[in-house]
Every structure is written in structure tokens, then in C-alpha cells.
Scaffold this motif. Structure first.
Motif, short mmCIF file in Angstrom:
data_model
loop_
_atom_site.label_atom_id
_atom_site.label_comp_id
_atom_site.label_asym_id
_atom_site.label_seq_id
_atom_site.Cartn_x
_atom_site.Cartn_y
_atom_site.Cartn_z
N ARG A 50 71.22 39.23 37.13
CA ARG A 50 72.51 38.55 37.27
C ARG A 50 73.66 39.55 37.14
O ARG A 50 74.66 39.47 37.86
CB ARG A 50 72.65 37.44 36.22
N SER B 30 65.64 32.04 32.44
CA SER B 30 65.91 32.19 33.86
C SER B 30 65.61 33.62 34.30
O SER B 30 65.88 34.58 33.59
CB SER B 30 67.39 31.87 34.11
N SER B 31 65.05 33.75 35.50
CA SER B 31 64.70 35.10 35.98
C SER B 31 65.95 35.95 36.22
O SER B 31 65.87 37.17 36.31
CB SER B 31 63.87 35.01 37.26
N GLU B 32 67.10 35.31 36.33
CA GLU B 32 68.36 36.05 36.47
C GLU B 32 68.62 36.97 35.27
O GLU B 32 69.41 37.90 35.38
CB GLU B 32 69.54 35.07 36.51
N MET C 237 70.00 28.78 29.24
CA MET C 237 69.56 29.40 30.49
C MET C 237 68.13 29.10 30.89
O MET C 237 67.42 29.96 31.43
CB MET C 237 69.80 30.91 30.42
N ARG C 238 67.74 27.86 30.56
CA ARG C 238 66.53 27.36 31.21
C ARG C 238 66.64 25.85 31.39
O ARG C 238 67.64 25.25 31.00
CB ARG C 238 65.26 27.76 30.46
N ASP C 239 65.63 25.28 32.06
CA ASP C 239 65.69 23.83 32.36
C ASP C 239 65.92 23.05 31.07
O ASP C 239 65.26 23.30 30.06
CB ASP C 239 64.38 23.38 33.01
N GLN D 6 68.93 22.92 29.63
CA GLN D 6 70.05 23.53 28.89
C GLN D 6 71.11 22.48 28.54
O GLN D 6 71.47 21.64 29.36
CB GLN D 6 70.68 24.62 29.75
#
Lengths: 255, 255
Positions: free
Chosen positions: A14, B7-9, B204-206, B208
């Protein structure tokens, strides 16, 4: 936004994307230099130490003109970095800020801001030393530029007394040559002289240097403003060149 | 190694590379699930809560058999994560560990270990709230699973008394329903009821969820083990929905 410790291996996707998207990159010249390869051809506004307010104001002015700005911080922008000053200045000047992660609402003319987190300096330093931050810890900056020295002393005292692992930022500068010695004296009131201390200079960038010493053995000559110190708690051990603070699994469950 | 918040970001390139290189991936099932897309086809050893020692022992056994193992932690592996236990177990079992970042010396049969840092949960949480961690802060876990409650109380007391921003990990569990209330009572001895508190669930994941409240207004129902709480210091303000701890630039230099 956060650059992490320096090496691109630890720059998050990011953060890399935000640099890529930016038209203008504003920051302290050392940090901008760390990502020189990623920002070629962009409008770069790099400045020196102690120019935090100027940099931040410049970044805001440019953003208010509609330009896409990356204001960079080393480590994590939210930890002794630039993120707070952005909000401070917007609040002082009546600039409304909206969450840059979300789509603008139709009528909003608020400034979109996204704070992009990163690997902080003490996370990077800890990973090089072993696992010194596994248990409760406190981060204290020895910079008395903006914080009265009495408050710094009080925090060191409290953290030492309550057996926190302690991460010390800005441990030494030319204008406060005796700060580190005074800090050490406070810690030594509560911890033995052989308490492990990790000294990490420029973690994960050129010039990286790590050493393990003790509260008593710590040589201020090994320390400068680009050093992070990690001071162990009463359970921290050094083994085979690694510094580790156990959480207590093996004491409870055996090996 | 560290997965970051989820998150992979925010997964660093070095962490992604380590997952890619690994033959075996060992970890808590929730965390392994976060990177399911990156570890397809690998030998996955996912297990449940409170299996930390088993997981770590399994990872070491596999590594000692010569397999390339990624032992994953959410957030930063060095902060309330798995890194410490690796060293604890190696030390207990006489397994010499060498720095996995460096080439092996010819004669070394030591186990190569690399601690890969990441974006910790409180870095991620702070970035969503604004900039609450800009000044000295303390991280305290309320889990009394391995730490006596008296020590936790003493640390909360010290951190509150010395005006640290406080990041609270593991704020609530089914087995300690009253821990959070007791912690709050301690903080309220030193801070006013309107002290800002950021409540961040699954940063920062599902799933949140972020909210801003106060020490007095904090509802334990909004808090579980996947929540991080950030409690402001005496200077922390809430403005326009953002939580910010100023370092003091504007007090010193004006706006």
C-alpha cells in the motif's frame, strides 16, 4: 505515509502504491532518499531536520490545490512520525479532513487523508535482536525538543518501576549530550546493571549496526539519533547472541 | 514471520517472499486463513487457540528435519507473537540458532532463523483512528493466562500515572469478563472520564470496525479478543471523528 525501516523488502504494497500514485513527494531528505528509486520523475520536496511544520504545511497547501501528495515518514508515520501534525494543522486552520480510503460523498469538499501504517523502527530493531518486545513494553523518546525533560524522566521512572520492556527513541543528540546518562541512572534505580540492552543503528538500511550490551555496559558513543535502544525487563535473557523476553509459556507448561 | 494486520496491502514483500519460499506453513488457523491465497499447494499445519507451544514445537521439528518452514503470526511476530517462543524452545532444547539472513558458515549446523517484522496490530489500528500514538506510549496485554493479574494492574497504573498513551491488547475474554472493567477503574484514577478511547476490531481485515468513545463511555460489549483499545493521554483530542495525540509542535511554534 510510512516508509518502514528503509529497505524496500519492508515497504508495504500500500505504501509503494501511494508513492507510485503521488504527483508530489514531501519529506525529510534522508527518508526521501531511501525511496529515490521509486519516485523518479516526481515533484520532490525534500528538506532538512526540524522542518516538520514547514514540510507538513507545504504538503497540505499542495493537497488543497488538488495535487496528489505523499508526505513520507520513516518507520511508521503514526509513531513519532508526521501523521499527527497533519491533523493538528488541519484542525488549526479549519480544514476538514475525510477518510481518504473511502469514496468522496457528492457534496464533500473535505481533504482526503489516508494514514498508511508501516513497520516501525522498534519492530525492525526487535526483529534483528531476536524477540525482545514479546511482552508489555513502553516507548519513550528522549528528545526534549517538544517535551519537558521532567515528563520524560517521569515516564522512564514509571516504565522501569512497572517492569516494562522499554524502547528508547532519539536517545542522544548534540544538544543533550547527558540525556542518555540521566536516563540510564533512572533505569538503574529499578533494574540491575546486567539488564540486557539492544542497540540498533539504522535497522534495515545501509549502515545497519546491532549490538547487545547491558545497562551498565552501554557506551553512549555507540548511540546517536538514528539509534533505537531496547532495554529488557526483569525476565529478558541473552542467549547465543539473541535478546529475548519470554512471555512465560515454558514456565507455565514446561518445554 | 509477520503477516501484518491481515490485508495483503500491508503484508511486506519480505513476508510474502518467505511464504512463497516456504514448504510448510505453520500457524493459528485464523492467521493462516488470511493468506490462504498465497500458500495454496503447500503443506499447511493450522491449529486452534492456546496451541502456541505445540505449533512452535512442530515448526522446529520440521525445520530440524531440513524443511523450509514459515511460522506465521498476525500483526508483528515480535509483539505478543510467536518469535519469542521459538528462541525459548531452542534454548530449552539446546538447539543453536543462527541468523537466517546471513549465509551459513561452513561448519555450522545451527538452525537458521529469520524474524520478519510486520505492521503490528496497534500500528494498523492507530492509522485507522488518525494519529493517537504520536507520543510516548505503552502496550499492555490484559491476558492473565501467562501473566499474574497483579503485574498487569501495576503496569496499567504506572502507564496511566505517567501519562502514556496506552494500547491495550487482549482486552476481554470469556474467562475474564471483568478484566476490562477493572482496568478501566485503574485508568480512571488518573485520567478524566472523557479521555478519548479508540476501539478497533479486526483492523484491516474482513469485519473491521472502528469507533471512538471515552473511558467512561466504553461499552465492554464492543470489545473482544480481536479488539485493540487505544487510550489517549492528557493531550489527546478528538476532532472531526479523528483521534490525535499532538507531539506539541503547534504549542511551541504556533500554526
Amino acid at each position: 505515509m510510512s516508509l518502514g525501516p528503509g529497505s524496500s523488502e519492508h515497504l508495504t504494497p500500500r505504501a509503494a502504491e501511494a508513492l507510485h500514485e503521488a504527483e508530489v513527494v514531501v519529506g525529510y531528505k534522508t527518508y526521501v532518499g531511501l525511496v529515490a528509486g521509486l519516485v523518479q520523475g516526481k515533484d520532490i520536496r525534500a528538506s532538512g531536520m526540524r522542518k516538520e511544520i514547514d514540510r507538513c504545511r507545504e504538503a497540505l497547501d499542495l493537497a488543497l490545490q488538488g495535487r496528489r501528495v505523499a508526505l513520507v515518514s520513516g518507520g511508521d508515520a503514526g509513531i513519532y512520525g508526521m501523521a499527527g501534525l497533519v491533523f493538528d494543522l488541519c484542525r488549526a486552520h479549519g480544514v476538514t479532513v475525510r477518510d481518504g480510503r473511502e469514496e468522496a460523498k457528492d457534496s464533500s469538499d473535505a481533504l482526503p487523508v489516508e494514514v498508511i501504517p508501516g513497520v516501525a523502527a522498534f519492530n525492525a530493531a526487535a526483529s534483528l535482536l531476536g524477540a525482545p518486545l514479546m511482552h508489555d513494553f513502553a516507548a519513550v523518546s528522549l528528545s526534549d525538543h517538544l517535551t519537558p525533560w521532567e515528563i520524560i524522566e517521569r515516564r522512564l521512572e514509571a516504565a522501569a518501576e512497572a517492569d516494562f520492556v522499554i524502547a528508547i527513541y532519539n536517545p542522544r543528540s548534540a544538544t543533550r549530550p547527558d540525556g542518555l546518562d540521566r536516563a540510564r541512572s533512572i533505569l538503574l534505580r529499578h533494574r540491575p546493571g546486567d539488564t540486557p540492552v539492544g542497540v540498533v543503528h539504522k535497522a534495515m538500511r545501509d549502515g545497519q549496526r546491532c549490538l547487545l550490551t547491558t545497562l551498565e555496559g552501554l557506551d553512549p558513543e555507540d548511540v546517536d539519533m538514528q539509534t533505537v535502544l531496547l532495554v529488557g525487563n526483569s525476565h529478558t535473557y541473552v542467549w547465543n547472541g539473541w535478546m529475548v523476553t519470554p512471555r512465560g509459556y515454558l514456565d507455565k507448561y514446561g518445554t
